[in-house]
Design a protein around this motif. Structure first.
Motif, PDB file in Angstrom:
ATOM      1  N   ASN A  27      36.423  60.869  32.422  1.00 54.97           N
ATOM      2  CA  ASN A  27      36.520  62.298  32.117  1.00 54.97           C
ATOM      3  C   ASN A  27      37.953  62.798  32.262  1.00 54.97           C
ATOM      4  OD1 ASN A  27      33.827  62.392  31.599  1.00 54.97           O
ATOM      5  ND2 ASN A  27      33.249  63.223  33.596  1.00 54.97           N
ATOM      6  N   GLU A  28      38.600  62.300  33.301  1.00 59.74           N
ATOM      7  CA  GLU A  28      39.987  62.705  33.523  1.00 59.74           C
ATOM      8  C   GLU A  28      40.850  62.274  32.326  1.00 59.74           C
ATOM      9  OE1 GLU A  28      40.516  64.412  36.303  1.00 59.74           O
ATOM     10  OE2 GLU A  28      42.566  64.834  35.637  1.00 59.74           O
ATOM     11  N   LEU A  29      40.628  61.065  31.873  1.00 60.04           N
ATOM     12  CA  LEU A  29      41.431  60.534  30.776  1.00 60.04           C
ATOM     13  C   LEU A  29      41.145  61.251  29.462  1.00 60.04           C
ATOM     14  CD1 LEU A  29      41.296  56.695  31.483  1.00 60.04           C
ATOM     15  CD2 LEU A  29      42.993  58.384  32.212  1.00 60.04           C
ATOM     16  N   ARG A  30      39.891  61.602  29.275  1.00 59.26           N
ATOM     17  CA  ARG A  30      39.505  62.231  28.010  1.00 59.26           C
ATOM     18  C   ARG A  30      40.255  63.540  27.800  1.00 59.26           C
ATOM     19  NH1 ARG A  30      34.846  64.863  25.999  1.00 59.26           N
ATOM     20  NH2 ARG A  30      33.642  64.653  27.901  1.00 59.26           N
ATOM     21  N   ARG A  31      40.505  64.230  28.876  1.00 58.69           N
ATOM     22  CA  ARG A  31      41.247  65.484  28.778  1.00 58.69           C
ATOM     23  C   ARG A  31      42.648  65.244  28.224  1.00 58.69           C
ATOM     24  NH1 ARG A  31      41.767  67.085  34.269  1.00 58.69           N
ATOM     25  NH2 ARG A  31      43.129  68.617  33.309  1.00 58.69           N
ATOM     26  N   HIS A  32      43.110  64.011  28.315  1.00 60.09           N
ATOM     27  CA  HIS A  32      44.451  63.702  27.807  1.00 60.09           C
ATOM     28  C   HIS A  32      44.380  62.816  26.576  1.00 60.09           C
ATOM     29  CE1 HIS A  32      46.434  65.341  31.429  1.00 60.09           C
ATOM     30  NE2 HIS A  32      45.323  64.960  32.023  1.00 60.09           N
ATOM     31  N   GLN A  33      43.240  62.791  25.933  1.00 62.04           N
ATOM     32  CA  GLN A  33      43.061  62.013  24.705  1.00 62.04           C
ATOM     33  C   GLN A  33      43.261  60.519  24.920  1.00 62.04           C
ATOM     34  OE1 GLN A  33      42.168  64.641  22.800  1.00 62.04           O
ATOM     35  NE2 GLN A  33      43.954  65.074  21.536  1.00 62.04           N
ATOM     36  N   VAL A  34      42.905  60.083  26.101  1.00 65.35           N
ATOM     37  CA  VAL A  34      43.052  58.662  26.389  1.00 65.35           C
ATOM     38  C   VAL A  34      41.660  58.065  26.573  1.00 65.35           C
ATOM     39  CG1 VAL A  34      43.859  57.017  28.129  1.00 65.35           C
ATOM     40  CG2 VAL A  34      45.342  58.899  27.416  1.00 65.35           C
ATOM     41  N   ASP A  35      41.453  56.866  26.052  1.00 72.33           N
ATOM     42  CA  ASP A  35      40.152  56.220  26.163  1.00 72.33           C
ATOM     43  C   ASP A  35      40.131  55.172  27.265  1.00 72.33           C
ATOM     44  OD1 ASP A  35      38.836  57.634  24.121  1.00 72.33           O
ATOM     45  OD2 ASP A  35      39.838  56.412  22.617  1.00 72.33           O
ATOM     46  N   LEU A  36      38.933  54.826  27.673  1.00 71.61           N
ATOM     47  CA  LEU A  36      38.765  53.898  28.784  1.00 71.61           C
ATOM     48  C   LEU A  36      38.018  52.641  28.346  1.00 71.61           C
ATOM     49  CD1 LEU A  36      39.251  53.680  31.857  1.00 71.61           C
ATOM     50  CD2 LEU A  36      36.905  54.475  32.164  1.00 71.61           C
ATOM     51  N   VAL A  37      38.642  51.498  28.582  1.00 78.27           N
ATOM     52  CA  VAL A  37      37.979  50.209  28.347  1.00 78.27           C
ATOM     53  C   VAL A  37      37.524  49.669  29.685  1.00 78.27           C
ATOM     54  CG1 VAL A  37      38.180  47.934  27.329  1.00 78.27           C
ATOM     55  CG2 VAL A  37      39.667  49.749  26.558  1.00 78.27           C
ATOM     56  N   ILE A  38      36.256  49.315  29.780  1.00 77.10           N
ATOM     57  CA  ILE A  38      35.719  48.855  31.065  1.00 77.10           C
ATOM     58  C   ILE A  38      35.283  47.410  30.984  1.00 77.10           C
ATOM     59  CG2 ILE A  38      33.835  49.122  32.718  1.00 77.10           C
ATOM     60  CD1 ILE A  38      33.880  52.014  32.347  1.00 77.10           C
ATOM     61  N   SER A  39      35.563  46.668  32.030  1.00 80.47           N
ATOM     62  CA  SER A  39      35.065  45.309  32.098  1.00 80.47           C
ATOM     63  C   SER A  39      34.709  44.966  33.538  1.00 80.47           C
ATOM     64  CB  SER A  39      36.109  44.331  31.559  1.00 80.47           C
ATOM     65  OG  SER A  39      35.491  43.190  31.027  1.00 80.47           O
ATOM     66  N   THR A  40      33.692  44.151  33.714  1.00 79.02           N
ATOM     67  CA  THR A  40      33.284  43.757  35.062  1.00 79.02           C
ATOM     68  C   THR A  40      33.507  42.270  35.275  1.00 79.02           C
ATOM     69  OG1 THR A  40      31.019  43.355  34.343  1.00 79.02           O
ATOM     70  CG2 THR A  40      31.503  45.533  35.174  1.00 79.02           C
ATOM     71  N   SER A  41      33.949  41.941  36.473  1.00 82.22           N
ATOM     72  CA  SER A  41      34.277  40.544  36.757  1.00 82.22           C
ATOM     73  C   SER A  41      33.123  39.807  37.420  1.00 82.22           C
ATOM     74  CB  SER A  41      35.490  40.475  37.681  1.00 82.22           C
ATOM     75  OG  SER A  41      35.145  40.977  38.963  1.00 82.22           O
ATOM     76  N   GLY A  42      32.127  40.522  37.903  1.00 79.87           N
ATOM     77  CA  GLY A  42      31.058  39.855  38.639  1.00 79.87           C
ATOM     78  C   GLY A  42      31.579  39.187  39.904  1.00 79.87           C
ATOM     79  N   TRP A  43      32.608  39.770  40.528  1.00 81.47           N
ATOM     80  CA  TRP A  43      33.237  39.235  41.745  1.00 81.47           C
ATOM     81  C   TRP A  43      33.861  37.856  41.508  1.00 81.47           C
ATOM     82  CZ3 TRP A  43      33.173  43.121  45.198  1.00 81.47           C
ATOM     83  CH2 TRP A  43      32.087  44.017  45.189  1.00 81.47           C
ATOM     84  N   ASP A  44      34.151  37.531  40.275  1.00 81.79           N
ATOM     85  CA  ASP A  44      34.698  36.211  39.960  1.00 81.79           C
ATOM     86  C   ASP A  44      36.188  36.317  39.632  1.00 81.79           C
ATOM     87  OD1 ASP A  44      35.529  33.877  38.819  1.00 81.79           O
ATOM     88  OD2 ASP A  44      34.018  33.839  37.240  1.00 81.79           O
ATOM     89  N   PRO A  45      37.037  35.736  40.487  1.00 84.16           N
ATOM     90  CA  PRO A  45      38.488  35.843  40.299  1.00 84.16           C
ATOM     91  C   PRO A  45      38.962  35.255  38.972  1.00 84.16           C
ATOM     92  CG  PRO A  45      37.984  34.995  42.485  1.00 84.16           C
ATOM     93  CD  PRO A  45      36.700  35.006  41.711  1.00 84.16           C
ATOM     94  N   ASP A  46      38.321  34.181  38.522  1.00 79.30           N
ATOM     95  CA  ASP A  46      38.752  33.596  37.256  1.00 79.30           C
ATOM     96  C   ASP A  46      38.489  34.558  36.107  1.00 79.30           C
ATOM     97  OD1 ASP A  46      39.530  31.325  38.542  1.00 79.30           O
ATOM     98  OD2 ASP A  46      37.636  30.275  38.214  1.00 79.30           O
ATOM     99  N   ALA A  47      37.300  35.173  36.140  1.00 78.23           N
ATOM    100  CA  ALA A  47      36.977  36.153  35.111  1.00 78.23           C
ATOM    101  C   ALA A  47      37.989  37.288  35.160  1.00 78.23           C
ATOM    102  CB  ALA A  47      35.566  36.688  35.323  1.00 78.23           C
ATOM    103  N   GLU A  48      38.416  37.606  36.369  1.00 82.91           N
ATOM    104  CA  GLU A  48      39.368  38.696  36.541  1.00 82.91           C
ATOM    105  C   GLU A  48      40.688  38.413  35.810  1.00 82.91           C
ATOM    106  OE1 GLU A  48      39.721  39.587  40.758  1.00 82.91           O
ATOM    107  OE2 GLU A  48      38.346  41.231  40.315  1.00 82.91           O
ATOM    108  N   VAL A  49      41.172  37.212  35.973  1.00 84.35           N
ATOM    109  CA  VAL A  49      42.409  36.837  35.296  1.00 84.35           C
ATOM    110  C   VAL A  49      42.229  36.945  33.788  1.00 84.35           C
ATOM    111  CG1 VAL A  49      43.948  34.916  34.773  1.00 84.35           C
ATOM    112  CG2 VAL A  49      43.247  35.332  37.134  1.00 84.35           C
TER     113      VAL A  49
END
Lengths: 348, 348
Positions: free
Chosen positions: A94-116
């Motif tokens: 919501n904060e970003l939307r006020r500035h016309q910025v979009d949000l990409v979300i991703s989850t790592s499942g607590w996995d460091p390799d996925a995080e990289v």
DNA sequence: TTGAAAGCGATACCAA
DNA sequence: TTGGTATCGCTTTCAA
């Protein structure tokens, strides 16, 4: 007029060239008008604006990104979209939307390799900033990767060696020491702690605050009273509870995600241990539906949503000026009493 | 070598031209290798691959999108990131990640105007597909907008007039009729229903299933036994409960988000009405922590996460072939007994 | 099997 | 106050 279309069926869409042609001007002028830049005659401006509206123009973000080197896109990486992280995500978005910025979300499942892998992808995607709730802030691979990264960084309750980024920190003192004080007042002397492991900041700060709380009351909590969980599933929570009971704890502070606390509750119930009769419990957060039932779990609280909003503001101001020196915002925790604590069973 | 840099400080990054130069080949060949296209000599391929790795190449997504007219980005619009929608988001995101596609998330806060604005933004952003959980599928503005849109559409339990999109539907029969049957068996005859309003498909299907359940048991539920909530905050839930009690309901089926159910529980407790003693309750879903306490709320269940995953698969296959005719996947609901239901109080 | 060149749709610079 | 033109980094066509 159609040109070659590399993608068969996809519609072409109106471009600034179409507008320029229809308005009898140049695409430079159109671009200026659409971006609200100064130095355009008022008449031209209104005319171009009208033509654009009539044609149903929609800017092509890819083209703009390519040219400006900024995507108006911010990435958010979390271990898991549980109650806490999804609240953060919503407020951040919501904060970003006020500035016309979009949000990409991703989850790592607590996995460091996925995080990289995810951070790499987001960097390649050209996000302007990354808001990170890392699974571990002691992972050298991630640290190395972050050091080479172009996007601005905002860390959520993490400290990565060698990285000086905007950061939202949690001050655990108020909540954890408050919980200890409350339990001590009820007469507890062996107060167990279920924490996260020391690979994240809360996993370091919570035990520290717990020890401080004990010292303040003249109690020295031994290491056998602290179980650090590497995972937060129900099974882990169950195991931790058992260990602390064996260590003689009469109360437990559980600073771990809800799934682990739920596992603990199930396990205690199965073993006929009642709360708060046999064991006092302080949790970390309760979904509203859970808080509508007894016992209301006494909790260490903080405003998760606000953390997301703060992260958003830090990111936005950082993008406006990348030369700013790194800022740190701290969110306080508090202690919320409930019906899950009581004096220890007499004669124990 | 540096060219003009429109964005002062931002790093330039390695491009395929750099790789081509370092590898002594052309950027065409580099592009072919990086995209795994056929028709490149094995030696060339390995050489280019090595050089790319050595230079730490990261593709520029904006440039690729501009040229290919596809962003590898999918938009997800939900009213609110509560337990249900965030689970959908997580599974959807994971499904997409396997195909190198990213997820942009935005929440409308149940506001149709915000919804239009967000869909516009996402279209402009060039998302390849939109996964939509609309606040209302009867909103003509949204319907009109969707009709002009380029991205592929996947609707989550919504039916929009004039739009034939891939859809994930919920079959409410099993769950709702099962709940009614269960309550009837316990002896209830006046079974109230808290539903969503008829501007979404569940708001239409749930009442229909409830009536069917009644008819099957030889009961005709009058409209006074159905409260349709336009909002899902705690206050609305409280109001609804009161209305149904006044209508003489001895049991309530509440097919609304958790916040409304929580509000209802708070209200009942304040008024000294116990569950299931004074009122039997069937809910719609419980967070794990809530389910660890009594009463375990009997519930109509469905696999939310799976709905997200299905939506992801529908979107991915659609992108591979936009000529496919629209597909509909249906998710079943079930009834999960709990300790929140009991026979109605005798002599009532 | 390779490469040169033409865009994709914007913005930025510079000259008029 | 305007417009021409050169990019941004990549994919695609076409010719060699």
């Amino acid at each position: 007029m159609t040109g070659n279309d590399p993608n068969g069926g996809r519609q072409r869409g109106v471009t600034i060239i179409d507008i320029a042609r229809a308005a009898g001007t140049s695409k430079t002028t159109v671009s200026r008008v659409l971006n609200g830049e100064a130095g355009v005659a008022p008449a031209t401006r209104t005319h171009v604006t009208n033509v654009a509206a009539r044609l149903g123009y929609r800017a092509n973000t890819a083209a703009r990104s390519l040219r400006t080197r900024s995507s108006a896109l911010i990435g958010f990486l979390v271990p898991h979209l549980n109650e806490v992280f999804s609240q953060q995500a919503e407020r951040l978005s919501n904060e970003l939307r006020r500035h016309q910025v979009d949000l990409v979300i991703s989850t790592s499942g607590w996995d460091p390799d996925a995080e990289v892998e995810i951070v790499e992808r987001m960097a390649s995607r050209g996000v302007d900033a990354l808001v990170l709730s890392l699974t571990s802030d002691r992972n050298p691979d991630v640290a190395r990767l972050l050091r080479t990264l172009d996007p601005a960084l905002v860390l959520l309750d993490r400290e990565v060696r060698g990285i000086s980024a905007d950061t939202v920190l949690t001050d655990q003192s108020g909540g954890v020491e408050g919980a200890v004080a409350h339990l001590v007042e009820l007469g507890h002397e062996r107060i167990g702690l279920i924490s996260m492991t020391d690979v994240t900041r809360p996993g370091r700060e919570v035990p520290a605050a717990w020890r401080r709380g004990g010292q303040r009351a003249g109690l020295a909590f031994g290491p056998e009273l602290n179980v650090a969980l590497p995972h937060f599933d129900a099974a882990s929570g169950a195991t931790a509870a058992g260990a602390l009971l064996r260590a003689g704890a009469t109360a437990v502070i559980a600073c771990v995600p809800e799934a682990a606390i739920a596992g603990m509750l199930f396990d205690l119930r199965d073993r006929g241990i009642s709360i708060p009769g046999d064991l006092s419990l302080v949790g970390y957060h309760e979904p509203i539906l859970a808080s509508a039932k007894e016992p209301r779990i006494a909790a260490i609280t903080r405003d998760y949503g606000e953390m997301g909003a703060i992260a958003g503001r830090l990111a936005i101001t950082r993008l406006a000026n990348r030369e700013l020196r790194p800022r740190v915002e701290t969110v306080q925790t508090g202690f919320l009493p409930g019906s899950s604590t009581a004096p220890p069973r007499a004669g124990r």
